[in-house]
Design an enzyme around this catalytic site. Sequence first.
Site, PDB file in Angstrom:
ATOM      1  N   ASP A 444     -18.057  -7.715  13.594  1.00 11.13           N
ATOM      2  CA  ASP A 444     -17.067  -6.916  14.328  1.00 11.13           C
ATOM      3  C   ASP A 444     -16.451  -7.739  15.459  1.00 11.13           C
ATOM      4  O   ASP A 444     -16.981  -8.795  15.851  1.00 11.13           O
ATOM      5  CB  ASP A 444     -17.787  -5.677  14.896  1.00 11.13           C
ATOM      6  N   ASP A 509     -10.921   2.228  11.368  1.00 14.39           N
ATOM      7  CA  ASP A 509     -11.961   3.130  11.862  1.00 14.39           C
ATOM      8  C   ASP A 509     -11.644   4.574  11.518  1.00 14.39           C
ATOM      9  O   ASP A 509     -12.449   5.462  11.774  1.00 14.39           O
ATOM     10  CB  ASP A 509     -12.097   3.007  13.386  1.00 14.39           C
TER      11      ASP A 509
END
Length: 707
Positions: A444, A509
């Site tokens: 990430d 997301d």
Amino acid sequence: MSKIVRLVREQVEVVVDASTGAPTILHWGAPLGEGSDMHADMVAMLSALDRPLVHGTFDAVAPVSVVPEHGSGFTGRPGVAGRRGGGRAWSPRFTTVSHSAVEHRLTVDAVDEVAGLALTTSIALGDVLTVSSTIENLGDRRYSLDGLTVTVPLPEFADELLTFSGRWAREFQPDRIDWRHGAHLIENRRGRTSHEDPPLLFAGPRGFGEWQGEVWGVHVAWSGNHQLVADRLADGRRYVQGGELLHSGEVVLEPGETYTTPDLVGVFSASGLTPATWGFHRAARSYRAHPDTPRPVLVNTWEAVYFDHDLDTLRSLASSAADLGVERFVLDDGWFGSRRNDSRGLGDWWVSEEVYPDGLRPLIDHVVGLGMEFGIWVEPEMVNPDSELHRAHPEWALVTDGYEPVLGRRQLVLDLAQPDAYDHIHRHLDALLRDHDISYVKWDMNRDHLQASGIDGAAGTHAQTLAVYRLLDELRTAHPEVEFESCASGGGRVDHEILRRVERVWTSDCNDALERQTIQRGASMLVPPEVMGCHIGPPTSHTTGRTQTLAFRAATALFGHLGIEWNITSLSDDERAALRAVVSLHKEYRGLFHGGDSVRFDTASEYCAHGVYAPDRSAGIVSFAQLTSAASLTPPPLRLPGLDLAASYRVEHLGLPMETRGPGRTRPHWMAEPGGVVLTGRQLATHGIQPPSLHPESAVLFSLTRL
Ligand code: DGJ
């Protein structure tokens, strides 16, 4: 004297004049055919297209070369910007020294003795057109490079652009604009590919569609700062120019040093956007990191438990997942150091004793014992000020000394261009992978670069981007059995340079299926479905608050690399059975979803239609979604071009578990017939099929089988 070089593939041809210093692309588009004397034909073509000199301009028409030159009379954006204190190097003009064309790749060496610079340009034609350039400082003093970009010309009739914008949880939003006089600039200073300004655009004649019109697509394959410009000169000529965006002083070349641009990757199709984007997909499928095994259905813990890590809950999540047929369990953020929320702990890459007193092994053993792979989340480029690492090494933050840094998600970027910082992170990640049975890493990157200075105080994004690539490369080499995913707050790092290092990208997301229809459609123009992470989230989306049926969430996620991001420990029996059926449907068609040609269809904005065709056109699956309510209760017929025109196809409704029924939902007759309907590829392309009327936020799937 022109030196004409042709690079020819089945559907596309590039003709280059190698005599112009940086070479000039004269033609990029449909193949020009085989004449008896192609060289003479090319010379004739050049002469036919020669531009006359007109009043009010220079006495020479400067070519739009791959690195266009201000000093030669090019009035647009020069390809090189740089300086050598007091020297005559700011406006170079290169002369070709030599060129070679080997296996569809042209390399041209050029030099500018006055500026003390050399330029090597490479133009390769494979599944995509790949253009890059390397500049070398031949002088005996340092040369400060402010920018080196590469340029491809486009025809003057390509007067419409398709560009993309976005934000967190809403990536890859398409935008169609007229390409008028002047420049359309896509610029990114965020230090990652970005949600906001992905380095991708398409151009074509007005109204180009998924299956009609000549279409050119251009992408800067780079994960740091970039610029991509579509410019139209006053004389009408159009070009697209792209490369890395360099801050002042970011790249300084000592004598003998070089700088190479990112690859500018281009695709072309004479028959629309969908076939054009297959070029990007084929290229991605050829990268060394591209997976060649079936994409395991995964469960990700993020929206299931967030930071609330509890061994028993996680074990039960894993058991529930295995029971549904899930094949990989990914432990997201929260397992390490003091990371009990998103304000601290980044940088402390050891297993939290507070949460996992016996380490990760009890969880991993459980997961592996259930027959699943174990994956883990990391964010190696970051550090929280509230972390052991930052307290020990505040000098490793990628900030500008003397200024109070602006935090993002309460974190700072870690300067991986500093060897000690790099070694530290490398050592911890290497140990994590060595000491545990980990098959997968979700990598990430949750904050942008801001005033990002290296240890010498100069802008550091360029060096950081290279360091991230190196770190990934070294970890991959040391752990060849481990797969990697590129995530940056969702789809903030989706590009073709990171794709050379990862098996998957996290697309967004946002797990809301309505948003995902558009996000994934946009992303599908750059990346193939099997690398696109697509999760079934909980019924009520955490990022939008919308509630959607499982059928709609499943129909939306099925085409990509499927995952579940939902606390599935407390499903009802019906939900569990339905989700199990979805997983098994995905596995049944996985070869087609992940190995076929992605297709998109033009519809009114209330609908979204896309699918996948087998490469040999023996089968296909099409999704038709009703996004919002529409003026007409019945959608218009959906035409399905691109199949085998002469063949017959059986078209059937591919039912999804828990599809909603009720008023406002009417199926056309053919859908209710056992065996559906049989039509030729030509009929499907010309007339299509009647979709049902659906509620907003629902979708149906159709299977196509060649008889
Ligand atoms: C952002 C990612 O996109 C999410 O999927 C999740 O991994 C969080 N970060 C964790 O902090």
